[in-house]
Design a protein around this motif. Sequence first.
Motif, PDB file in Angstrom:
ATOM      1  N   ASP A  36      -5.943  30.095   4.285  1.00 14.85           N
ATOM      2  CA  ASP A  36      -6.944  31.025   4.818  1.00 14.85           C
ATOM      3  C   ASP A  36      -7.676  30.416   6.017  1.00 14.85           C
ATOM      4  OD1 ASP A  36      -8.310  33.659   4.245  1.00 14.85           O
ATOM      5  OD2 ASP A  36     -10.054  32.315   4.243  1.00 14.85           O
ATOM      6  N   ASP A  41      -0.534  33.945   9.020  1.00 16.02           N
ATOM      7  CA  ASP A  41      -0.154  35.328   8.746  1.00 16.02           C
ATOM      8  C   ASP A  41       0.584  35.361   7.408  1.00 16.02           C
ATOM      9  OD1 ASP A  41       1.080  37.847   8.601  1.00 16.02           O
ATOM     10  OD2 ASP A  41       1.346  37.960  10.771  1.00 16.02           O
ATOM     11  N   GLN A  42       0.044  36.119   6.452  1.00 16.26           N
ATOM     12  CA  GLN A  42       0.623  36.164   5.109  1.00 16.26           C
ATOM     13  C   GLN A  42       2.064  36.674   5.136  1.00 16.26           C
ATOM     14  OE1 GLN A  42      -2.061  38.056   2.425  1.00 16.26           O
ATOM     15  NE2 GLN A  42      -0.853  37.631   0.601  1.00 16.26           N
ATOM     16  N   GLU A  43       2.355  37.606   6.036  1.00 21.48           N
ATOM     17  CA  GLU A  43       3.688  38.188   6.106  1.00 21.48           C
ATOM     18  C   GLU A  43       4.695  37.257   6.770  1.00 21.48           C
ATOM     19  OE1 GLU A  43       4.546  40.999   4.656  1.00 21.48           O
ATOM     20  OE2 GLU A  43       2.503  41.177   3.890  1.00 21.48           O
ATOM     21  N   LYS A  44       4.188  36.255   7.494  1.00 16.67           N
ATOM     22  CA  LYS A  44       5.087  35.341   8.197  1.00 16.67           C
ATOM     23  C   LYS A  44       5.056  33.941   7.597  1.00 16.67           C
ATOM     24  CE  LYS A  44       5.072  37.687  12.678  1.00 16.67           C
ATOM     25  NZ  LYS A  44       4.831  37.552  14.136  1.00 16.67           N
ATOM     26  N   THR A  45       4.654  33.867   6.341  1.00 18.98           N
ATOM     27  CA  THR A  45       4.576  32.576   5.668  1.00 18.98           C
ATOM     28  C   THR A  45       5.545  32.555   4.489  1.00 18.98           C
ATOM     29  OG1 THR A  45       2.273  32.277   6.314  1.00 18.98           O
ATOM     30  CG2 THR A  45       3.046  30.988   4.439  1.00 18.98           C
TER      31      THR A  45
END
Length: 276
Positions: A36, A41-45
């Motif tokens: 955080d 980026d949650q979608e790119k992790t």
Amino acid sequence: MSAHLRKYLRLDKIPHIWCPGCGHGIILNSLIRGIDQAGLDQEKTVVVSGIGCSSRAPGYLNFNTLHTTHGRALAYATGVKHANPDLNVIVLTGDGDSTAIGGNHLIHAARRNIGITTIVFNNNIYGMTSGQYSPMTPTDAYATTSPYGNVETSFDLCGLVKSAGATYVGRGATYQTKQLTQVITDSLKHKGFSFVEALSQCPTYYGRRNQLKTAIDMLNWQKENTVSVRAYDKLPEEKKARKIVLGELWKDESRPEYTEKYQQMLDTVREKELRS
């Protein structure tokens, strides 16, 4: 945990299955806060693990996750990063998983300086399989496979990956969560191979055999035997010998990251072919 951090968890997988007093949940908490704070980026992790107690962690994380084979997390992660260098790739692994069967992958990932963050949950033991000694079990410590004391010498794990070529090396401990979170945050921001050794406690399979029966005993051991890198420099030489240093231990921003260098090579070859 703050409400805004809950998005990083698969709440339907909670409660976790780690033993009472295990430190791995503390490391997971620090990782979530680090992700955080680093603004990933949650979608790119992508979070990748091998096999072991620590490798249960991706199951609780609401990211793209891979639970792979024993010791091979970095091999899978290398493929993910190579295929899509724009992804943030994080490997969560244990001391047995990463330094024994996976030791070769570890040193070569460091040598390449590929942009992967690796966090080793170091509890000094193979906990999932009931307490065999690992390459990180201290000399003379007891385990199911060293009932009279471990005769081997453990790795200086941070020194190992630094000498292999890692460009960010840090160490934290579950006793010092604020510092652990900061080290993880900094490692996630680093371009190139970043490595964090997170000291954890296993009262069930390590502590009970080594006169550290409870999690509190083990956390007190961390308190007495660790020191921050800044405080370490001020210690007299005779007090430095047995201290474990915490904090950012090494950082080198001069070496190119592997996938970027590989892409530059491809671009050069293609340009030459177009001219020929």
